[in-house]
Design an enzyme around this catalytic site. Sequence first.
Site, PDB file in Angstrom:
ATOM      1  N   ASN A   1       0.832  -1.260  -0.219  1.00 39.06           N
ATOM      2  CA  ASN A   1      -0.077   0.040   0.068  1.00 39.06           C
ATOM      3  C   ASN A   1       0.985   1.299   0.112  1.00 39.06           C
ATOM      4  O   ASN A   1       1.460   1.451   0.986  1.00 39.06           O
ATOM      5  CB  ASN A   1      -0.943  -0.023   1.291  1.00 39.06           C
ATOM      6  CG  ASN A   1      -1.703   1.148   1.463  1.00 39.06           C
ATOM      7  OD1 ASN A   1      -1.768   1.851   0.406  1.00 39.06           O
ATOM      8  ND2 ASN A   1      -2.109   1.219   2.543  1.00 39.06           N
TER       9      ASN A   1
ATOM     10  N   LYS B   1       0.222   4.129  -0.459  1.00 32.34           N
ATOM     11  CA  LYS B   1      -0.464   5.544   0.188  1.00 32.34           C
ATOM     12  C   LYS B   1      -0.130   6.627  -0.702  1.00 32.34           C
ATOM     13  O   LYS B   1      -0.270   6.465  -1.857  1.00 32.34           O
ATOM     14  CB  LYS B   1      -0.095   5.664   1.347  1.00 32.34           C
ATOM     15  CG  LYS B   1      -0.218   4.291   2.454  1.00 32.34           C
ATOM     16  CD  LYS B   1      -0.039   4.609   4.061  1.00 32.34           C
ATOM     17  CE  LYS B   1      -0.352   3.019   4.766  1.00 32.34           C
ATOM     18  NZ  LYS B   1      -0.323   3.114   6.208  1.00 32.34           N
TER      19      LYS B   1
ATOM     20  N   SER C   1       3.439  -2.084  10.276  1.00 30.05           N
ATOM     21  CA  SER C   1       4.889  -2.318  10.440  1.00 30.05           C
ATOM     22  C   SER C   1       5.456  -3.489   9.829  1.00 30.05           C
ATOM     23  O   SER C   1       6.514  -4.213  10.644  1.00 30.05           O
ATOM     24  CB  SER C   1       5.115  -1.790  11.996  1.00 30.05           C
ATOM     25  OG  SER C   1       4.605  -0.509  12.167  1.00 30.05           O
TER      26      SER C   1
ATOM     27  N   GLU D   1      -5.349  -5.136  10.574  1.00 25.32           N
ATOM     28  CA  GLU D   1      -4.662  -4.284  10.743  1.00 25.32           C
ATOM     29  C   GLU D   1      -4.708  -3.464  12.096  1.00 25.32           C
ATOM     30  O   GLU D   1      -5.578  -2.464  11.987  1.00 25.32           O
ATOM     31  CB  GLU D   1      -4.270  -2.937   9.437  1.00 25.32           C
ATOM     32  CG  GLU D   1      -4.205  -3.885   8.312  1.00 25.32           C
ATOM     33  CD  GLU D   1      -3.531  -2.797   7.207  1.00 25.32           C
ATOM     34  OE1 GLU D   1      -2.448  -3.064   6.749  1.00 25.32           O
ATOM     35  OE2 GLU D   1      -4.002  -1.696   7.107  1.00 25.32           O
TER      36      GLU D   1
ATOM     37  N   HIS E   1      -9.562   0.722   4.887  1.00 22.37           N
ATOM     38  CA  HIS E   1      -8.406   1.023   5.254  1.00 22.37           C
ATOM     39  C   HIS E   1      -8.429   1.922   6.525  1.00 22.37           C
ATOM     40  O   HIS E   1      -9.194   2.746   6.856  1.00 22.37           O
ATOM     41  CB  HIS E   1      -7.113   1.588   4.287  1.00 22.37           C
ATOM     42  CG  HIS E   1      -5.684   1.673   5.155  1.00 22.37           C
ATOM     43  ND1 HIS E   1      -5.497   2.534   5.875  1.00 22.37           N
ATOM     44  CD2 HIS E   1      -4.767   0.806   4.984  1.00 22.37           C
ATOM     45  CE1 HIS E   1      -3.956   2.618   6.375  1.00 22.37           C
ATOM     46  NE2 HIS E   1      -3.692   1.175   5.844  1.00 22.37           N
TER      47      HIS E   1
ATOM     48  N   GLY F   1       2.347   2.335  10.882  1.00 18.90           N
ATOM     49  CA  GLY F   1       3.163   3.194  10.453  1.00 18.90           C
ATOM     50  C   GLY F   1       3.964   3.777  11.911  1.00 18.90           C
ATOM     51  O   GLY F   1       4.634   4.561  12.079  1.00 18.90           O
TER      52      GLY F   1
ATOM     53  N   GLU G   1      -7.087   4.416   7.690  1.00 12.63           N
ATOM     54  CA  GLU G   1      -6.951   5.901   7.478  1.00 12.63           C
ATOM     55  C   GLU G   1      -8.207   6.090   6.913  1.00 12.63           C
ATOM     56  O   GLU G   1      -8.669   7.375   7.172  1.00 12.63           O
ATOM     57  CB  GLU G   1      -5.437   5.975   6.672  1.00 12.63           C
ATOM     58  CG  GLU G   1      -4.442   5.980   7.628  1.00 12.63           C
ATOM     59  CD  GLU G   1      -2.892   5.458   6.659  1.00 12.63           C
ATOM     60  OE1 GLU G   1      -3.050   5.525   5.407  1.00 12.63           O
ATOM     61  OE2 GLU G   1      -2.146   5.041   7.630  1.00 12.63           O
TER      62      GLU G   1
HETATM   63  P1  PGA Z   1       3.090   0.408   7.461  1.00 15.17           P
HETATM   64  O1  PGA Z   1       1.384   0.478   6.933  1.00 15.17           O
HETATM   65  O2  PGA Z   1       3.276  -1.039   6.806  1.00 15.17           O
HETATM   66  O3  PGA Z   1       3.524   1.556   7.177  1.00 15.17           O
HETATM   67  O4  PGA Z   1       2.585   0.125   9.008  1.00 15.17           O
HETATM   68  C1  PGA Z   1       0.484  -0.667   6.869  1.00 15.17           C
HETATM   69  C2  PGA Z   1      -0.702  -0.320   6.230  1.00 15.17           C
HETATM   70  O5  PGA Z   1      -1.181   0.903   6.539  1.00 15.17           O
HETATM   71  O6  PGA Z   1      -1.374  -0.872   5.378  1.00 15.17           O
END
Ligand code: PGA
Length: 250
Positions: free
Chosen positions: A8, A10, A212, A167, A95, A173, A97
């Site tokens: 992803n 983003k 992460s 997740e 997601h 993140g 976010e």
């Molecule tokens: P990250 O994001 O690997 O940067 O923690 C995962 C995600 O949001 O799908």
Amino acid sequence: MKNLVAGNWKMHLSPGEVAGYAGRFISGTADLAGKVDLLVCPSFPALPAAVAAFRGTHVAVGAQNMHQELSGAFTGEVSGAALVDLGVGWVILGHSERRHVYGETDALVLAKLKRAHELGLRPIVCVGELLEERDRGETEAVLGRQFYQSLAGVGPTLAVKTVLAYEPVWAIGTGRTATPETAQEAHSFLRRLLRETLDRAAEGVRILYGGSVKPDNARELMAQADVNGVLVGGASLDPEKFAAIARAGA
Ligand code: PGA
């Protein structure tokens, strides 16, 4: 069941950066073709370049979101039909976010999920608890609510064609990965919910872990019984790191 390793991106990597990335990722994973399913999810403007760069390769292309309507007066939104027209095969829905920054509800995620299936887009539906929810012991209640209201709502025939992604919001993140045991605990709970909905077909539904994921923890995460792949944010921006994660899943 083959693992699915999905990236992803983003709001990173512009269209001009896609071809260089694709060349490095394709060559870094050439020997993994057929051993692991690979997917990258660029931002909307980078999708045409990604579709062109990965066409005919072992890497699929997906979007990070879509609108639930086919067309209409929805300024700034993107239709799933337009994604299909572009040659995009997958879409991430719900997601964290989208849920927490843009207020997407379970009902909205369900509407998008129905539309994605209708269009033949392969959806990845994300679920996950906030840190305060975990601390209050509400992890299973939150996952259960998100599961029943945003995934099981499509019914068994379509639910089996949906990829689920666990997740935990506190791991996205933050550099704070769930331990493989914590991930497996949540995944086995989700598998139980899948069994209640789908019976034996539940075993064929992939549940990805996200939060992460890095080259050095990917293998152990995917070694867990109910972890069938990973959804990778930050570490998917570097084609060599992402290739190392893909290798861990093969
Ligand atoms: P990250 O994001 O690997 O940067 O923690 C995962 C995600 O949001 O799908």
